[in-house]
Design an enzyme around this catalytic site. Structure first.
Site, PDB file in Angstrom:
ATOM      1  N   HIS A  52       0.836  -1.194   0.000  1.00  0.00           N
ATOM      2  CA  HIS A  52       0.000   0.000   0.000  1.00  0.00           C
ATOM      3  C   HIS A  52       0.876   1.252   0.000  1.00  0.00           C
ATOM      4  O   HIS A  52       1.989   1.238   0.542  1.00  0.00           O
ATOM      5  CB  HIS A  52      -0.915   0.006   1.222  1.00  0.00           C
TER       6      HIS A  52
ATOM      7  N   ARG B 267      -1.069  -4.590  -6.488  1.00  0.00           N
ATOM      8  CA  ARG B 267      -0.877  -6.039  -6.484  1.00  0.00           C
ATOM      9  C   ARG B 267       0.265  -6.453  -7.406  1.00  0.00           C
ATOM     10  O   ARG B 267       0.533  -5.812  -8.417  1.00  0.00           O
ATOM     11  CB  ARG B 267      -2.164  -6.743  -6.913  1.00  0.00           C
TER      12      ARG B 267
END
Length: 388
Positions: A96, A273
């Protein structure tokens, strides 16, 4: 005001069909129940007894709900999101962004005209997503980069064919290069390496690295042509016992594998991702936010701060998490901002100045910022999440 919340369950494919129903005592519906969201995120906000969503109520009057100080500090946005997370299959390898990276990435996606709900959009909002996962049962995860000498020892033990270049990179301290090389590889070149790793895990007869061998065997079987399998070799493999935790600040590469946990994060849905998923993968963007400093000890335990009250010390500026253990008694929980109370065992009463709710496992309540202290009473365990 202290009120009970009605929450949304997300049915992501990796979710367990039984863990959340067993916790809540609700008959399973046969669908995966991956996450139960508690908060005011616009994509799945909790609903108040009035029928209004918490997101709409916060948007209409931030100071009334959050308190003036919290509303000003977080620009009228509810600062955190809590979840019950139940994984039956591995989640994606991900990281993140920091606040600055999220602001920049969000602006770029907006300028490029990518719809906010598009599958190939990287930044759903302009917020970071530091998070903590607290195990409610044994919970398996990959968390942060393992110290390089430990990864070299693992590769020396397994001796998979074709991994000599990787081992040399790690011996030279070139973790970024090794990770980027794996994650950028195409599936045709990855497939034989995954097969070689699977064979090495099957052939290995040593007693060390039992968890790593178990995990890599499973990932090789489930993701035979995914570069995320090889990236997983570089990460700490942890098994959390009940109420142990992992804290994931910006840039921490991780993947949850299996288990039921209570998760708290800043109020964001930004996920970058790199593998173990059929969802959008953007390796260059992922690498741009990753923190490549190895993490020697990823497991976090709570610190007792009062009788029956323990704190998970993370230093996060968006939320604080306390665990309250009750044995037919009560605790007063102070606070100057909004609080989320989630019962995970037994029965807990949450009492405000002129309101009260009774919570059983899996149920949650919300206390507004101006409410001041609230009292928890009963016999059970609850997590209390508050704004910093």
């Amino acid at each position: 005001m202290v009120v009970r919340l009605q929450n949304t369950i997300r049915d992501y494919a990796w979710g367990s069909r039984t863990a959340i129903p067993e916790l809540t005592g609700v008959e399973p519906d046969g669908k995966p129940q991956a996450e139960l969201w508690m908060g005011a995120h616009e994509s799945a906000p909790s609903v108040l007894p009035s029928g209004d969503s918490l997101y709409d109520v916060v948007s209409a009057g931030p100071s009334d709900v959050l308190g003036e100080e919290t509303a000003e500090r977080f620009e009228g946005r509810f600062p955190f999101l809590a979840k019950l997370l139940a994984a039956a299959q591995p989640l994606s390898i991900q990281a993140h962004p920091s606040r600055e990276q999220a602001i920049d990435g969000y602006a770029r996606d907006e300028a490029d005209g990518i719809p906010r709900d598009a599958d190939d959009r990287n930044y759903k909002d302009a917020w970071p997503k530091p998070e903590i996962l607290i195990a409610l049962e044994p919970f398996d995860a990959l968390v942060g980069f393992r110290p390089l000498e430990a990864t070299v020892a693992l590769l020396d033990a397994l001796q998979p064919i074709g991994f000599e270049e990787l081992t040399d990179l790690l011996r030279d301290g070139k973790l970024r290069e090794a990770f980027t090389q794996f994650m950028s590889s195409d599936r045709d070149s990855i497939r034989p390496l995954v097969a070689a790793l699977a064979e090495a895990c099957t052939s290995y007869a040593g007693e060390a690295f039992a968890l790593e061998r178990e995990t890599m065997t499973r990932l090789c079987e489930d993701f035979p042509d995914d570069p995320g399998v090889l990236a997983a070799l570089l990460l700490n493999r942890v098994r959390l016992e009940r109420f142990e935790a992992v804290y994931l600040p910006a840039g921490n590469v991780h993947a949850y594998l299996r288990g039921l946990g209570f998760e708290v994060m800043a109020n964001s849905d930004n996920v970058l991702r790199g593998g173990l998923t059929s969802k959008h993968v953007d390796v260059p963007e992922l690498v741009s936010v990753v923190d490549f400093d190895p993490l020697a000890d990823p497991v976090l335990t709570a610190t007792p701060v009062a009788d029956g009250v323990s704190a998970y010390e993370t230093g996060c500026e968006y939320f604080a998490v306390h665990r309250v253990d009750l044995d037919n008694d009560e605790r007063t929980i102070d606070g100057v901002g909004p609080r989320m109370i989630c019962c995970v065992a037994g029965t807990v009463d949450a009492l405000g100045k002129d309101s009260a709710v009774t919570l059983s496992a899996g149920q949650s309540a919300f206390a507004t910022g101006p409410e001041g202290p609230c009292i928890l009473r009963g016999s059970g365990t609850a997590f209390v999440v508050s704004a910093r």
